[in-house]
Enzyme design. Structure first.
Site, PDB file in Angstrom:
ATOM      1  N   ASP A 108      -1.446  -6.182  -0.454  1.00  0.00           N
ATOM      2  CA  ASP A 108      -1.445  -5.519   0.854  1.00  0.00           C
ATOM      3  C   ASP A 108      -2.854  -4.998   1.148  1.00  0.00           C
ATOM      4  O   ASP A 108      -3.395  -4.208   0.360  1.00  0.00           O
ATOM      5  CB  ASP A 108      -0.459  -4.352   0.788  1.00  0.00           C
ATOM      6  CG  ASP A 108       0.182  -4.042   2.110  1.00  0.00           C
ATOM      7  OD1 ASP A 108      -0.126  -4.732   3.104  1.00  0.00           O
ATOM      8  OD2 ASP A 108       1.013  -3.109   2.153  1.00  0.00           O
TER       9      ASP A 108
ATOM     10  N   LYS B 239      -1.338  -9.425   2.858  1.00  0.00           N
ATOM     11  CA  LYS B 239      -0.594  -8.964   4.042  1.00  0.00           C
ATOM     12  C   LYS B 239      -1.472  -7.995   4.804  1.00  0.00           C
ATOM     13  O   LYS B 239      -2.221  -7.213   4.187  1.00  0.00           O
ATOM     14  CB  LYS B 239       0.712  -8.276   3.637  1.00  0.00           C
ATOM     15  CG  LYS B 239       1.476  -7.691   4.828  1.00  0.00           C
ATOM     16  CD  LYS B 239       2.859  -7.187   4.447  1.00  0.00           C
ATOM     17  CE  LYS B 239       2.893  -5.793   3.897  1.00  0.00           C
ATOM     18  NZ  LYS B 239       2.333  -4.737   4.785  1.00  0.00           N
TER      19      LYS B 239
ATOM     20  N   ASP C 218       0.835  -1.205   0.000  1.00  0.00           N
ATOM     21  CA  ASP C 218       0.000   0.000   0.000  1.00  0.00           C
ATOM     22  C   ASP C 218       0.878   1.267   0.000  1.00  0.00           C
ATOM     23  O   ASP C 218       0.356   2.387  -0.046  1.00  0.00           O
ATOM     24  CB  ASP C 218      -1.032  -0.003   1.126  1.00  0.00           C
ATOM     25  CG  ASP C 218      -0.425  -0.002   2.518  1.00  0.00           C
ATOM     26  OD1 ASP C 218       0.809  -0.074   2.638  1.00  0.00           O
ATOM     27  OD2 ASP C 218      -1.198   0.061   3.497  1.00  0.00           O
TER      28      ASP C 218
ATOM     29  N   GLU D 267       9.123  -4.251  10.478  1.00  0.00           N
ATOM     30  CA  GLU D 267       9.520  -2.945   9.926  1.00  0.00           C
ATOM     31  C   GLU D 267      10.036  -2.032  11.032  1.00  0.00           C
ATOM     32  O   GLU D 267       9.358  -1.823  12.057  1.00  0.00           O
ATOM     33  CB  GLU D 267       8.316  -2.294   9.204  1.00  0.00           C
ATOM     34  CG  GLU D 267       8.669  -0.910   8.651  1.00  0.00           C
ATOM     35  CD  GLU D 267       7.686  -0.349   7.638  1.00  0.00           C
ATOM     36  OE1 GLU D 267       6.743  -1.064   7.240  1.00  0.00           O
ATOM     37  OE2 GLU D 267       7.864   0.821   7.252  1.00  0.00           O
TER      38      GLU D 267
ATOM     39  N   GLU E  43      -1.499  -5.504   8.703  1.00  0.00           N
ATOM     40  CA  GLU E  43      -0.691  -4.959   9.797  1.00  0.00           C
ATOM     41  C   GLU E  43      -1.347  -5.254  11.144  1.00  0.00           C
ATOM     42  O   GLU E  43      -2.579  -5.267  11.243  1.00  0.00           O
ATOM     43  CB  GLU E  43      -0.538  -3.442   9.625  1.00  0.00           C
ATOM     44  CG  GLU E  43       0.194  -3.064   8.343  1.00  0.00           C
ATOM     45  CD  GLU E  43       0.334  -1.558   8.155  1.00  0.00           C
ATOM     46  OE1 GLU E  43      -0.019  -0.784   9.073  1.00  0.00           O
ATOM     47  OE2 GLU E  43       0.807  -1.155   7.080  1.00  0.00           O
TER      48      GLU E  43
HETATM   49  O1  KIV Z   1       3.369  -1.224   1.628  1.00  0.00           O
HETATM   50  C1  KIV Z   1       4.538  -1.670   1.601  1.00  0.00           C
HETATM   51  O2  KIV Z   1       5.285  -1.492   0.631  1.00  0.00           O
HETATM   52  C2  KIV Z   1       4.994  -2.412   2.763  1.00  0.00           C
HETATM   53  C3  KIV Z   1       6.441  -2.746   2.850  1.00  0.00           C
HETATM   54  C4  KIV Z   1       7.246  -1.547   3.128  1.00  0.00           C
HETATM   55  C5  KIV Z   1       6.680  -3.832   3.822  1.00  0.00           C
HETATM   56  O3  KIV Z   1       4.209  -2.711   3.611  1.00  0.00           O
END
Ligand code: KIV
Length: 279
Positions: free
Chosen positions: A83, A113, A44, A182, A115
């Site tokens: 994401d 993915k 994202d 991160e 968070e």
């Molecule tokens: O959105 C993204 O690119 C990420 C990475 C930095 C891990 O979450």
């Protein structure tokens, strides 16, 4: 054959490091895939490096799906992870499952993915039980930037380091196949990596992780609004593009572009006939 989540697990078991790169469109996905990168994240970060937002918060699921589809058309071999943007999984487990399903069904991703730690573990468990591979992401979680009080390294105090270890364990227990760390101190990331059986992927988390992720535009020098300390520039494509555009403008202005080679032609006979007819 496409890389699978089992391949990533095997890579950790064999001590083979995992390079992951973000991509957001067909052309960059093709380049990264052809280079042999095993995992592509449609991050994202799209919001900042492609769409020009000042954070990841405004990114919508429709924007993410649009770009995930483009990446899926370009990458034949890499595992593609979509994401999940802000507020597409925090609201309820049902929303999380529905939206994650869209990444797999419409976007062409093989995994998602999201968070968060302990507080998203129950949702992650339901997603994994439903057949959706989930990558976790803890430490600096940019969707919580306002809650965290800025883009700061996480896990520096004992209390916050313990919390990150608990988050990591809860996510592994819930079934994530891998975990992004991160902006976490390198020694803490190494400890988490040693205590987990799933691969960790670091960004600003030191060399002790099982893999690393870099943002495409950062590592290639395409984005300079903000360059985080953990971003390494492997190329200066922004400067190369600016030079190329300047050369193009110069040639258009002085008439040296286009040449005969860049033009299309008809025969002299046809041209002569045409000139006679339109005289
Ligand atoms: O959105 C993204 O690119 C990420 C990475 C930095 C891990 O979450």
């Amino acid at each position: 054959m496409r890389v699978t989540i089992n391949d990533l697990r095997d890579m950790k078991a064999n001590g083979e490091k995992i390079p992951m790169i973000t991509a957001y469109d067909y052309t960059s996905a093709r380049i990264v895939d052809a280079a042999g990168v095993p995992v592509i994240l449609v991050g994202d970060t799209l919001g900042q490096v492609v769409l020009g937002y000042d954070s990841t918060l405004p990114v919508t699921i429709d924007e993410m799906l649009h770009h995930t589809k483009a990446v899926a058309r370009g990458a034949e071999r890499a595992l593609i992870i979509g994401d999940m943007p802000f507020m597409t999984y925090q609201t309820s487990t049902e929303d999380a499952m529905r939206n994650a399903g869209r990444f797999l069904q419409e976007g062409g991703a093989q995994a998602v993915k999201l968070e968060g730690g302990v507080h998203v573990a129950a949702t992650v468990r339901r997603m994994v039980e439903s057949g959706i591979p989930v990558m976790g992401h803890i430490g600096l979680t940019p969707q919580s930037v306002h809650q965290l009080g800025g883009y700061r390294v996480q896990g520096k105090s004992l209390k916050s380091a313990v919390r990150l270890m608990e988050d990591a364990r809860a996510l592994e227990e819930a079934g994530v196949f891998s975990l992004v760390l991160e902006c976490v101190p390198a020694s803490l990331a190494k400890l988490i990596t040693e205590r987990l059986s799933i691969p960790t992927i670091g960004i600003g988390a030191g060399a002790g992780c099982d893999g690393q992720v870099q943002v495409f535009h950062d590592m290639l020098g395409l984005f300079s609004d903000f360059v985080p300390r953990h971003a390494k520039r492997y190329a200066t494509l922004g400067e190369a593009i600016a030079d190329a555009v300047a050369a193009y403008m110069g040639e258009v202005r002085d008439g040296s572009f286009p040449t005969r080679k860049h033009s299309y032609h008809i025969s002299d006979d046809v041209l002569a006939e045409l000139e006679a007819q339109v005289r």
